[in-house]
Design a protein around this motif. Sequence first.
Motif: not given
Length: 136
Positions: A126-136, A54-59
């Motif tokens: 201080p932190r890292v915020e991660i969002e990962i989602e599938e590209i439709k 699955l192709p993924l997008k990461m922010t």
Amino acid sequence: MKINLTIPGTPVPAARPRVTRWGTYTPPKYKAYKDGVSKLFQETIDHVVFEEGLPLKMTLKFYRPIQKTGSKKFKSQKANHELLPTIKPDLDNYIKAILDGLNGLAWHDDNQITTINATKDYDDNPRVEIEIEEIK
């Protein structure tokens, strides 16, 4: 599907393996951070989330601590996100540390990630915020 994860603490950039006459090793600070990212993900999510292929997008949003030294004006600008960190470590090394920590956990292989949007900023938390989602 979309997942969100926050890694508390100061982000640690990926480090190159060190070569000595006795062999090659990963610097301990980086290894501990990468292992901590993996552990937090496993405690929060507990399994591979995205199917193979699955192709993924990461922010990714990296928040560095505001230095104790410097003028009140600069500290205020950093706290208000008016002044961005243009100093080392490089953004790509921060990204690599997160990819290494989540590889095989959030996805089968990081070659599934086709889009990355990443920023680095200052913050009192201080932190890292991660969002990962599938590209439709």
